[in-house]
Design an enzyme around this catalytic site. Sequence first.
Site, PDB file in Angstrom:
ATOM      1  N   GLU A   2      50.250  38.318  35.768  1.00  0.00           N
ATOM      2  CA  GLU A   2      49.482  38.970  34.703  1.00  0.00           C
ATOM      3  C   GLU A   2      50.267  39.236  33.430  1.00  0.00           C
ATOM      4  O   GLU A   2      50.513  40.398  33.071  1.00  0.00           O
ATOM      5  CB  GLU A   2      48.893  40.290  35.209  1.00  0.00           C
ATOM      6  CG  GLU A   2      48.049  40.158  36.459  1.00  0.00           C
ATOM      7  CD  GLU A   2      47.314  41.458  36.815  1.00  0.00           C
ATOM      8  OE1 GLU A   2      47.668  42.514  36.281  1.00  0.00           O
ATOM      9  OE2 GLU A   2      46.388  41.391  37.639  1.00  0.00           O
ATOM     10  N   GLU A  46      44.990  38.077  43.809  1.00  0.00           N
ATOM     11  CA  GLU A  46      44.677  39.482  44.067  1.00  0.00           C
ATOM     12  C   GLU A  46      43.182  39.693  43.930  1.00  0.00           C
ATOM     13  O   GLU A  46      42.550  39.151  43.019  1.00  0.00           O
ATOM     14  CB  GLU A  46      45.344  40.445  43.055  1.00  0.00           C
ATOM     15  CG  GLU A  46      46.815  40.612  43.213  1.00  0.00           C
ATOM     16  CD  GLU A  46      47.425  41.530  42.140  1.00  0.00           C
ATOM     17  OE1 GLU A  46      46.716  42.402  41.595  1.00  0.00           O
ATOM     18  OE2 GLU A  46      48.613  41.343  41.852  1.00  0.00           O
TER      19      GLU A  46
HETATM   20  C1  GBH Z   1      46.716  44.343  39.079  1.00  0.00           C
HETATM   21  O1  GBH Z   1      46.493  44.568  37.746  1.00  0.00           O
HETATM   22  C2  GBH Z   1      48.182  44.357  39.343  1.00  0.00           C
HETATM   23  O2  GBH Z   1      48.707  43.067  39.451  1.00  0.00           O
HETATM   24  C3  GBH Z   1      48.589  45.197  40.518  1.00  0.00           C
HETATM   25  O3  GBH Z   1      49.954  45.439  40.466  1.00  0.00           O
HETATM   26  C4  GBH Z   1      47.764  46.463  40.552  1.00  0.00           C
HETATM   27  O4  GBH Z   1      48.196  47.361  41.527  1.00  0.00           O
HETATM   28  C5  GBH Z   1      46.344  46.070  40.779  1.00  0.00           C
HETATM   29  O5  GBH Z   1      45.915  45.155  39.834  1.00  0.00           O
HETATM   30  C6  GBH Z   1      45.369  47.222  40.799  1.00  0.00           C
HETATM   31  O6  GBH Z   1      45.247  47.817  39.549  1.00  0.00           O
HETATM   32  O7  GBH Z   1      38.950  47.894  31.111  1.00  0.00           O
HETATM   33  O8  GBH Z   1      38.674  49.590  32.783  1.00  0.00           O
HETATM   34  O9  GBH Z   1      37.446  47.521  33.001  1.00  0.00           O
HETATM   35  C7  GBH Z   1      45.194  44.932  37.384  1.00  0.00           C
HETATM   36  C8  GBH Z   1      44.819  44.459  36.020  1.00  0.00           C
HETATM   37  C9  GBH Z   1      43.663  44.902  34.053  1.00  0.00           C
HETATM   38  C10 GBH Z   1      42.475  45.017  36.115  1.00  0.00           C
HETATM   39  C11 GBH Z   1      42.587  45.694  33.368  1.00  0.00           C
HETATM   40  C12 GBH Z   1      41.369  45.792  35.423  1.00  0.00           C
HETATM   41  C13 GBH Z   1      40.211  46.059  33.291  1.00  0.00           C
HETATM   42  C14 GBH Z   1      40.048  47.523  33.454  1.00  0.00           C
HETATM   43  N1  GBH Z   1      43.746  45.214  35.455  1.00  0.00           N
HETATM   44  N2  GBH Z   1      41.324  45.462  34.026  1.00  0.00           N
HETATM   45  S1  GBH Z   1      38.667  48.180  32.519  1.00  0.00           S
END
Ligand code: GBH
Length: 445
Positions: free
Chosen positions: A164, A352
Amino acid sequence: MKLKFSKDFIFGTATSSYQIEGAINEGGRTPSIWDTFSETPGKVLNGDTGAIACDHYHRYEEDIEIIKSLGVDSYRFSIAWPRIFPKDGEYNAEGMEFYKNLSMKLVEAGIKPFVTLYHWDMPQWAHEKGGWVSRDSVQWFKEFAEKCFEELDEYVGMWITHNEPWCAALLGYHQGVHAPGHTNMEEALKAAHHIMLSHGEAVKLYKEEMKLKKSIGITLNLSPVYGASDSQNDQLAANNLDGYVNRWFLDPILKGNYPMDMMNLYSKYVHSYDFIKEGDLELIAYPSDFLGINFYNRQLVEFHSASDFLFKSAYSDYPKSGMGWDISPKEFKELIYRLREEYTDLPIYITENGAAFDDVLEEDGTVHDKDRVSYVEQHLTAVAELNNEGHNIAGYYLWSLLDNFEWAFGYEKRFGITYVDFDTQKRYLKDSAKRYTEIVKAREI
Ligand code: GBH
Protein backbone atom coordinates in the site's frame (compact mmCIF):
# COMPACT_ATOMS: atom_id res chain seq x y z
CA MET A 1 -25.51 -23.61 -4.60
CA LYS A 2 -21.91 -24.20 -3.55
CA LEU A 3 -19.09 -22.47 -5.39
CA LYS A 4 -15.79 -24.27 -5.72
CA PHE A 5 -12.23 -23.01 -5.45
CA SER A 6 -9.74 -24.66 -7.76
CA LYS A 7 -6.98 -26.93 -6.44
CA ASP A 8 -4.28 -24.32 -7.00
CA PHE A 9 -6.19 -21.42 -5.46
CA ILE A 10 -4.19 -20.14 -2.49
CA PHE A 11 -5.87 -19.54 0.84
CA GLY A 12 -3.90 -17.58 3.37
CA THR A 13 -3.86 -15.19 6.24
CA ALA A 14 -1.75 -12.06 6.71
CA THR A 15 0.07 -9.90 9.25
CA SER A 16 2.81 -7.26 9.27
CA SER A 17 5.98 -6.90 11.32
CA TYR A 18 5.35 -3.75 13.35
CA GLN A 19 1.76 -4.74 14.06
CA ILE A 20 2.61 -8.07 15.72
CA GLU A 21 6.30 -8.57 16.54
CA GLY A 22 7.07 -6.38 19.56
CA ALA A 23 10.66 -6.98 20.83
CA ILE A 24 11.61 -3.60 19.45
CA ASN A 25 15.00 -3.55 21.16
CA GLU A 26 15.98 -7.14 20.58
CA GLY A 27 18.12 -8.94 18.05
CA GLY A 28 19.95 -5.77 17.13
CA ARG A 29 16.85 -3.91 15.93
CA THR A 30 16.89 -0.13 16.02
CA PRO A 31 13.79 2.13 16.01
CA SER A 32 11.52 2.50 13.01
CA ILE A 33 9.46 5.55 12.16
CA TRP A 34 6.50 3.83 13.78
CA ASP A 35 8.29 3.59 17.13
CA THR A 36 8.99 7.29 16.98
CA PHE A 37 5.52 8.20 15.78
CA SER A 38 3.62 6.04 18.26
CA GLU A 39 5.74 7.36 21.12
CA THR A 40 4.75 10.91 20.17
CA PRO A 41 1.81 11.97 22.37
CA GLY A 42 -1.47 12.36 20.53
CA LYS A 43 -0.58 10.36 17.44
CA VAL A 44 -1.97 6.96 18.36
CA LEU A 45 -5.19 6.27 20.25
CA ASN A 46 -4.62 5.66 23.99
CA GLY A 47 -0.88 6.23 23.51
CA ASP A 48 -0.51 2.62 22.30
CA THR A 49 2.75 1.52 20.65
CA GLY A 50 4.06 -1.63 19.00
CA ALA A 51 6.67 -2.17 21.73
CA ILE A 52 5.11 -5.50 22.73
CA ALA A 53 2.21 -5.92 20.30
CA CYS A 54 1.44 -9.68 20.01
CA ASP A 55 4.93 -10.58 21.20
CA HIS A 56 5.13 -12.60 18.03
CA TYR A 57 8.93 -12.30 17.96
CA HIS A 58 8.98 -14.67 20.94
CA ARG A 59 5.82 -16.61 20.20
CA TYR A 60 6.14 -17.23 16.48
CA GLU A 61 6.22 -21.00 16.88
CA GLU A 62 2.93 -20.95 18.75
CA ASP A 63 1.55 -18.69 16.02
CA ILE A 64 2.67 -21.12 13.31
CA GLU A 65 0.64 -23.78 15.13
CA ILE A 66 -2.42 -21.56 14.79
CA ILE A 67 -1.73 -21.02 11.09
CA LYS A 68 -1.37 -24.77 10.66
CA SER A 69 -4.65 -25.42 12.41
CA LEU A 70 -6.42 -23.15 9.93
CA GLY A 71 -5.35 -25.42 7.10
CA VAL A 72 -4.27 -22.50 4.91
CA ASP A 73 -1.79 -22.88 2.05
CA SER A 74 0.17 -19.73 2.73
CA TYR A 75 1.04 -17.07 5.30
CA ARG A 76 1.80 -13.46 4.42
CA PHE A 77 4.12 -11.54 6.76
CA SER A 78 6.50 -8.61 6.43
CA ILE A 79 10.13 -7.99 7.31
CA ALA A 80 11.11 -5.24 9.74
CA TRP A 81 13.74 -3.30 7.82
CA PRO A 82 15.44 -1.97 11.00
CA ARG A 83 16.12 -5.56 12.05
CA ILE A 84 18.02 -6.14 8.80
CA PHE A 85 19.75 -2.76 8.49
CA PRO A 86 19.77 -1.24 11.99
CA LYS A 87 22.16 1.42 10.68
CA ASP A 88 22.89 2.77 7.24
CA GLY A 89 24.97 0.18 5.37
CA GLU A 90 25.26 -2.16 8.39
CA TYR A 91 23.74 -5.56 7.77
CA ASN A 92 22.53 -7.43 10.85
CA ALA A 93 22.58 -11.21 10.38
CA GLU A 94 20.86 -11.74 13.73
CA GLY A 95 17.83 -9.85 12.48
CA MET A 96 17.68 -11.99 9.35
CA GLU A 97 17.91 -15.14 11.48
CA PHE A 98 14.44 -14.50 12.85
CA TYR A 99 12.89 -14.46 9.38
CA LYS A 100 14.92 -17.48 8.31
CA ASN A 101 13.63 -19.50 11.23
CA LEU A 102 10.10 -18.32 10.67
CA SER A 103 10.24 -19.13 6.95
CA MET A 104 11.89 -22.50 7.48
CA LYS A 105 9.34 -23.55 10.06
CA LEU A 106 6.51 -22.46 7.79
CA VAL A 107 7.93 -24.45 4.91
CA GLU A 108 8.32 -27.48 7.18
CA ALA A 109 4.65 -27.12 8.06
CA GLY A 110 3.73 -27.04 4.38
CA ILE A 111 2.83 -23.35 4.45
CA LYS A 112 4.11 -21.11 1.71
CA PRO A 113 5.70 -17.86 2.95
CA PHE A 114 4.45 -14.79 1.06
CA VAL A 115 6.83 -12.06 2.13
CA THR A 116 6.32 -8.30 2.06
CA LEU A 117 9.50 -6.26 2.17
CA TYR A 118 7.98 -2.97 3.24
CA HIS A 119 4.92 -2.68 5.42
CA TRP A 120 5.65 0.84 6.68
CA ASP A 121 8.38 0.39 9.31
CA MET A 122 11.18 2.40 7.74
CA PRO A 123 14.29 2.58 9.93
CA GLN A 124 14.47 5.86 11.82
CA TRP A 125 18.01 6.39 10.48
CA ALA A 126 16.65 6.40 6.93
CA HIS A 127 13.97 8.88 7.89
CA GLU A 128 16.58 11.15 9.39
CA LYS A 129 18.42 11.17 6.08
CA GLY A 130 15.27 12.34 4.33
CA GLY A 131 13.04 9.25 4.35
CA TRP A 132 11.00 8.48 1.25
CA VAL A 133 11.15 12.13 0.25
CA SER A 134 14.82 11.65 -0.58
CA ARG A 135 15.65 9.89 -3.83
CA ASP A 136 18.41 8.08 -1.93
CA SER A 137 15.67 5.98 -0.33
CA VAL A 138 15.51 4.00 -3.57
CA GLN A 139 19.09 2.89 -3.03
CA TRP A 140 18.59 2.10 0.67
CA PHE A 141 15.56 0.00 -0.16
CA LYS A 142 17.40 -1.81 -2.91
CA GLU A 143 20.18 -2.85 -0.52
CA PHE A 144 17.61 -4.09 1.96
CA ALA A 145 15.74 -5.97 -0.76
CA GLU A 146 18.91 -7.57 -2.08
CA LYS A 147 19.83 -9.00 1.32
CA CYS A 148 16.34 -10.40 1.81
CA PHE A 149 16.35 -11.97 -1.66
CA GLU A 150 19.79 -13.47 -1.06
CA GLU A 151 19.04 -14.94 2.34
CA LEU A 152 15.40 -15.91 2.07
CA ASP A 153 14.50 -16.64 -1.53
CA GLU A 154 14.99 -20.38 -1.14
CA TYR A 155 12.19 -20.52 1.48
CA VAL A 156 9.90 -17.84 0.14
CA GLY A 157 7.03 -18.70 -2.17
CA MET A 158 6.25 -15.18 -3.37
CA TRP A 159 7.52 -11.65 -2.79
CA ILE A 160 5.73 -8.34 -2.37
CA THR A 161 7.94 -5.27 -2.62
CA HIS A 162 5.59 -2.75 -0.99
CA ASN A 163 2.36 -2.85 0.91
CA GLU A 164 0.00 0.00 0.00
CA PRO A 165 2.27 2.82 -1.16
CA TRP A 166 -0.75 5.12 -0.91
CA CYS A 167 -0.83 4.70 2.87
CA ALA A 168 2.93 5.05 3.31
CA ALA A 169 3.05 8.17 1.14
CA LEU A 170 -0.29 9.93 1.48
CA LEU A 171 -1.31 8.96 5.02
CA GLY A 172 2.30 9.44 6.11
CA TYR A 173 3.27 12.65 4.34
CA HIS A 174 0.03 14.35 3.27
CA GLN A 175 -2.62 13.55 5.86
CA GLY A 176 -0.14 13.09 8.70
CA VAL A 177 -2.14 10.31 10.35
CA HIS A 178 0.57 7.69 9.84
CA ALA A 179 4.32 7.89 10.45
CA PRO A 180 6.21 10.11 9.90
CA GLY A 181 3.20 12.40 10.39
CA HIS A 182 3.95 15.13 7.87
CA THR A 183 1.30 17.20 6.10
CA ASN A 184 2.87 18.30 2.85
CA MET A 185 1.47 17.26 -0.51
CA GLU A 186 4.69 17.82 -2.42
CA GLU A 187 6.56 15.57 0.01
CA ALA A 188 3.82 12.97 -0.32
CA LEU A 189 4.10 12.89 -4.10
CA LYS A 190 7.87 12.58 -3.91
CA ALA A 191 7.53 9.80 -1.36
CA ALA A 192 5.01 7.99 -3.57
CA HIS A 193 7.31 8.35 -6.54
CA HIS A 194 10.35 7.01 -4.72
CA ILE A 195 8.41 4.13 -3.23
CA MET A 196 7.17 3.11 -6.68
CA LEU A 197 10.63 3.59 -8.13
CA SER A 198 12.12 1.38 -5.41
CA HIS A 199 9.52 -1.24 -6.31
CA GLY A 200 10.62 -1.18 -9.95
CA GLU A 201 14.29 -1.32 -8.96
CA ALA A 202 13.69 -4.27 -6.67
CA VAL A 203 11.77 -6.25 -9.29
CA LYS A 204 14.46 -5.55 -11.86
CA LEU A 205 17.19 -6.55 -9.43
CA TYR A 206 15.36 -9.74 -8.56
CA LYS A 207 14.76 -10.80 -12.13
CA GLU A 208 17.54 -9.33 -14.24
CA GLU A 209 20.53 -9.21 -11.94
CA MET A 210 19.86 -11.97 -9.45
CA LYS A 211 17.96 -14.14 -11.94
CA LEU A 212 15.65 -15.44 -9.24
CA LYS A 213 12.47 -17.19 -10.18
CA LYS A 214 9.71 -16.86 -7.61
CA SER A 215 6.78 -14.54 -8.26
CA ILE A 216 7.21 -10.91 -7.32
CA GLY A 217 4.79 -8.00 -7.34
CA ILE A 218 3.35 -5.09 -5.39
CA THR A 219 0.24 -4.69 -3.24
CA LEU A 220 -2.04 -1.66 -3.62
CA ASN A 221 -4.95 -0.62 -1.44
CA LEU A 222 -7.72 -0.06 -3.93
CA SER A 223 -11.08 1.40 -3.14
CA PRO A 224 -13.75 1.67 -5.83
CA VAL A 225 -15.13 5.19 -5.65
CA TYR A 226 -18.68 6.33 -6.43
CA GLY A 227 -20.31 9.74 -6.62
CA ALA A 228 -23.28 10.35 -4.32
CA SER A 229 -25.32 11.39 -7.36
CA ASP A 230 -25.04 11.50 -11.14
CA SER A 231 -24.45 15.24 -11.05
CA GLN A 232 -21.39 16.41 -12.89
CA ASN A 233 -19.96 17.81 -9.67
CA ASP A 234 -20.34 14.60 -7.68
CA GLN A 235 -18.88 12.64 -10.56
CA LEU A 236 -15.90 15.00 -10.65
CA ALA A 237 -15.46 14.46 -6.91
CA ALA A 238 -15.47 10.69 -7.49
CA ASN A 239 -12.99 11.01 -10.30
CA ASN A 240 -10.65 13.01 -8.08
CA LEU A 241 -10.75 10.60 -5.16
CA ASP A 242 -10.26 7.74 -7.60
CA GLY A 243 -7.20 9.59 -8.90
CA TYR A 244 -5.93 10.27 -5.40
CA VAL A 245 -6.22 6.70 -4.10
CA ASN A 246 -6.22 4.38 -7.11
CA ARG A 247 -5.00 5.83 -10.39
CA TRP A 248 -1.97 7.65 -8.96
CA PHE A 249 -0.51 4.16 -8.36
CA LEU A 250 -2.24 1.94 -10.90
CA ASP A 251 -1.33 4.12 -13.87
CA PRO A 252 2.44 4.36 -13.31
CA ILE A 253 2.80 0.73 -12.27
CA LEU A 254 0.63 -0.83 -14.96
CA LYS A 255 0.70 1.76 -17.73
CA GLY A 256 3.93 3.64 -17.19
CA ASN A 257 2.42 7.11 -16.80
CA TYR A 258 0.91 9.44 -14.23
CA PRO A 259 -2.73 10.50 -14.72
CA MET A 260 -2.64 13.93 -16.34
CA ASP A 261 -5.83 15.22 -14.69
CA MET A 262 -4.31 14.55 -11.27
CA MET A 263 -0.98 16.10 -12.17
CA ASN A 264 -2.89 19.25 -13.09
CA LEU A 265 -5.00 19.13 -9.95
CA TYR A 266 -1.90 18.74 -7.78
CA SER A 267 0.22 21.31 -9.59
CA LYS A 268 -0.56 24.14 -7.21
CA TYR A 269 0.99 22.14 -4.36
CA VAL A 270 4.09 21.16 -6.27
CA HIS A 271 6.96 23.48 -7.12
CA SER A 272 7.93 21.29 -10.01
CA TYR A 273 7.54 17.72 -11.16
CA ASP A 274 11.22 17.40 -11.90
CA PHE A 275 11.58 14.71 -9.24
CA ILE A 276 10.18 12.50 -12.01
CA LYS A 277 13.34 11.82 -13.98
CA GLU A 278 13.83 10.38 -17.38
CA GLY A 279 13.48 6.61 -17.35
CA ASP A 280 11.69 6.53 -13.99
CA LEU A 281 8.30 5.59 -15.36
CA GLU A 282 9.73 2.78 -17.40
CA LEU A 283 11.35 1.38 -14.29
CA ILE A 284 8.20 1.79 -12.19
CA ALA A 285 6.32 -0.20 -14.83
CA TYR A 286 8.94 -2.96 -14.90
CA PRO A 287 6.85 -6.09 -15.45
CA SER A 288 6.00 -8.04 -12.34
CA ASP A 289 4.25 -11.40 -11.96
CA PHE A 290 1.00 -10.48 -10.23
CA LEU A 291 -0.98 -7.62 -8.79
CA GLY A 292 -1.73 -7.69 -5.06
CA ILE A 293 -4.84 -5.93 -3.83
CA ASN A 294 -5.92 -5.10 -0.33
CA PHE A 295 -9.64 -4.60 -0.36
CA TYR A 296 -11.69 -3.29 2.53
CA ASN A 297 -14.45 -1.00 1.28
CA ARG A 298 -15.93 1.18 -1.41
CA GLN A 299 -16.08 4.93 -0.93
CA LEU A 300 -18.95 7.29 -1.62
CA VAL A 301 -18.13 10.97 -2.13
CA GLU A 302 -19.74 14.26 -3.03
CA PHE A 303 -18.51 17.53 -4.41
CA HIS A 304 -17.04 19.91 -1.87
CA SER A 305 -15.66 23.16 -3.21
CA ALA A 306 -13.80 24.05 -0.01
CA SER A 307 -11.65 20.91 0.10
CA ASP A 308 -8.30 20.66 -1.68
CA PHE A 309 -9.32 18.13 -4.27
CA LEU A 310 -13.04 18.95 -4.36
CA PHE A 311 -14.38 15.82 -2.67
CA LYS A 312 -15.61 14.80 0.74
CA SER A 313 -17.20 11.61 2.08
CA ALA A 314 -20.91 11.42 1.49
CA TYR A 315 -23.55 9.79 3.65
CA SER A 316 -23.93 6.12 2.81
CA ASP A 317 -26.67 3.83 4.08
CA TYR A 318 -24.59 0.66 3.65
CA PRO A 319 -23.97 -1.66 6.59
CA LYS A 320 -20.66 -0.77 8.25
CA SER A 321 -17.71 -2.57 9.81
CA GLY A 322 -16.36 -1.54 13.18
CA MET A 323 -14.18 1.04 11.41
CA GLY A 324 -17.30 2.66 9.98
CA TRP A 325 -16.35 1.42 6.52
CA ASP A 326 -19.03 0.33 4.04
CA ILE A 327 -19.39 -3.43 3.66
CA SER A 328 -19.40 -3.65 -0.10
CA PRO A 329 -18.67 -7.03 -1.72
CA LYS A 330 -20.58 -6.05 -4.86
CA GLU A 331 -18.28 -3.08 -5.41
CA PHE A 332 -15.30 -5.36 -4.81
CA LYS A 333 -16.42 -7.29 -7.88
CA GLU A 334 -16.82 -4.07 -9.84
CA LEU A 335 -13.27 -3.13 -8.91
CA ILE A 336 -11.99 -6.39 -10.36
CA TYR A 337 -14.04 -5.95 -13.55
CA ARG A 338 -12.50 -2.53 -14.00
CA LEU A 339 -8.96 -3.78 -13.39
CA ARG A 340 -9.47 -6.51 -15.95
CA GLU A 341 -10.90 -4.06 -18.46
CA GLU A 342 -8.55 -1.14 -17.99
CA TYR A 343 -5.36 -2.36 -16.41
CA THR A 344 -4.09 -5.90 -16.36
CA ASP A 345 -4.34 -9.58 -17.17
CA LEU A 346 -1.86 -10.54 -14.45
CA PRO A 347 -2.99 -12.96 -11.76
CA ILE A 348 -4.57 -11.00 -8.91
CA TYR A 349 -3.98 -11.88 -5.28
CA ILE A 350 -6.27 -10.47 -2.65
CA THR A 351 -3.42 -9.90 -0.22
CA GLU A 352 -5.72 -8.50 2.47
CA ASN A 353 -9.41 -8.53 3.17
CA GLY A 354 -11.12 -8.51 6.54
CA ALA A 355 -12.89 -6.34 9.06
CA ALA A 356 -12.74 -4.95 12.57
CA PHE A 357 -15.70 -5.44 14.87
CA ASP A 358 -16.22 -5.05 18.62
CA ASP A 359 -15.45 -8.59 19.72
CA VAL A 360 -16.41 -10.07 23.04
CA LEU A 361 -14.32 -12.81 24.62
CA GLU A 362 -16.76 -15.11 26.44
CA GLU A 363 -15.86 -16.82 29.70
CA ASP A 364 -15.45 -20.13 27.95
CA GLY A 365 -12.85 -18.64 25.59
CA THR A 366 -15.10 -18.34 22.55
CA VAL A 367 -15.68 -15.24 20.45
CA HIS A 368 -18.90 -15.19 18.45
CA ASP A 369 -17.91 -12.70 15.77
CA LYS A 370 -20.84 -13.33 13.48
CA ASP A 371 -20.43 -10.04 11.64
CA ARG A 372 -16.87 -10.96 10.67
CA VAL A 373 -18.01 -14.45 9.63
CA SER A 374 -20.54 -12.85 7.35
CA TYR A 375 -18.03 -10.30 5.99
CA VAL A 376 -15.59 -13.06 5.09
CA GLU A 377 -18.30 -15.25 3.57
CA GLN A 378 -19.57 -12.42 1.41
CA HIS A 379 -16.12 -11.53 0.08
CA LEU A 380 -15.05 -15.12 -0.48
CA THR A 381 -18.29 -15.72 -2.36
CA ALA A 382 -17.43 -12.73 -4.53
CA VAL A 383 -13.96 -14.17 -5.18
CA ALA A 384 -15.42 -17.56 -6.13
CA GLU A 385 -17.94 -15.90 -8.43
CA LEU A 386 -15.23 -13.83 -10.08
CA ASN A 387 -13.23 -16.95 -10.73
CA ASN A 388 -16.23 -18.72 -12.18
CA GLU A 389 -16.47 -15.79 -14.56
CA GLY A 390 -12.81 -16.30 -15.49
CA HIS A 391 -11.18 -13.36 -13.70
CA ASN A 392 -8.23 -15.27 -12.30
CA ILE A 393 -8.06 -14.33 -8.65
CA ALA A 394 -5.16 -16.54 -7.64
CA GLY A 395 -5.41 -16.31 -3.88
CA TYR A 396 -7.04 -14.73 -0.84
CA TYR A 397 -5.36 -13.66 2.41
CA LEU A 398 -7.59 -12.93 5.36
CA TRP A 399 -6.52 -9.89 7.39
CA SER A 400 -5.58 -10.71 10.01
CA LEU A 401 -4.24 -13.81 11.71
CA LEU A 402 -4.18 -12.00 15.06
CA ASP A 403 -5.70 -8.94 16.67
CA ASN A 404 -2.82 -6.50 16.50
CA PHE A 405 -1.53 -2.94 16.59
CA GLU A 406 -3.97 -1.22 14.25
CA TRP A 407 -1.75 1.81 13.48
CA ALA A 408 -3.34 5.09 14.55
CA PHE A 409 -6.12 3.13 16.30
CA GLY A 410 -3.72 1.22 18.55
CA TYR A 411 -5.19 -1.93 20.08
CA GLU A 412 -8.73 -0.62 20.09
CA LYS A 413 -9.66 -2.05 16.69
CA ARG A 414 -9.54 -5.81 16.35
CA PHE A 415 -9.12 -7.28 12.87
CA GLY A 416 -7.99 -10.74 13.95
CA ILE A 417 -9.61 -14.10 13.36
CA THR A 418 -7.68 -14.97 16.50
CA TYR A 419 -8.50 -12.97 19.62
CA VAL A 420 -5.46 -11.76 21.53
CA ASP A 421 -5.74 -10.92 25.21
CA PHE A 422 -2.99 -8.32 25.36
CA ASP A 423 -2.57 -8.67 29.15
CA THR A 424 -1.78 -12.37 29.05
CA GLN A 425 -0.84 -12.76 25.35
CA LYS A 426 -3.21 -15.69 25.20
CA ARG A 427 -4.75 -16.42 21.82
CA TYR A 428 -8.34 -17.61 21.25
CA LEU A 429 -9.74 -18.71 17.90
CA LYS A 430 -12.80 -16.65 17.00
CA ASP A 431 -15.77 -18.20 15.19
CA SER A 432 -14.48 -16.54 12.01
CA ALA A 433 -11.28 -18.60 12.23
CA LYS A 434 -13.34 -21.76 12.60
CA ARG A 435 -15.58 -20.85 9.68
CA TYR A 436 -12.57 -19.93 7.54
CA THR A 437 -11.00 -23.30 8.33
CA GLU A 438 -14.15 -25.05 7.16
CA ILE A 439 -14.15 -23.15 3.88
CA VAL A 440 -10.44 -23.69 3.33
CA LYS A 441 -10.71 -27.42 4.00
CA ALA A 442 -13.78 -27.90 1.80
CA ARG A 443 -12.42 -25.52 -0.85
CA GLU A 444 -15.94 -24.39 -1.49
CA ILE A 445 -18.42 -21.89 -0.19
C1 GBH B 1 -4.46 -2.08 5.61
O1 GBH B 1 -4.59 -0.75 5.28
C2 GBH B 1 -3.08 -2.32 6.11
O2 GBH B 1 -2.26 -2.90 5.14
C3 GBH B 1 -3.02 -3.11 7.39
O3 GBH B 1 -1.76 -2.98 7.96
C4 GBH B 1 -4.13 -2.67 8.31
O4 GBH B 1 -4.04 -3.25 9.58
C5 GBH B 1 -5.42 -3.02 7.66
O5 GBH B 1 -5.51 -2.48 6.39
C6 GBH B 1 -6.65 -2.61 8.43
O6 GBH B 1 -6.79 -1.23 8.49
O7 GBH B 1 -12.00 6.67 3.87
O8 GBH B 1 -12.86 5.74 5.91
O9 GBH B 1 -13.55 4.78 3.80
C7 GBH B 1 -5.89 -0.28 5.13
C8 GBH B 1 -6.00 0.82 4.12
C9 GBH B 1 -7.02 2.81 3.51
C10 GBH B 1 -8.40 0.94 4.02
C11 GBH B 1 -8.18 3.75 3.68
C12 GBH B 1 -9.59 1.88 4.17
C13 GBH B 1 -10.55 3.96 3.34
C14 GBH B 1 -11.09 4.35 4.67
N1 GBH B 1 -7.16 1.62 4.31
N2 GBH B 1 -9.41 3.05 3.37
S1 GBH B 1 -12.49 5.47 4.55
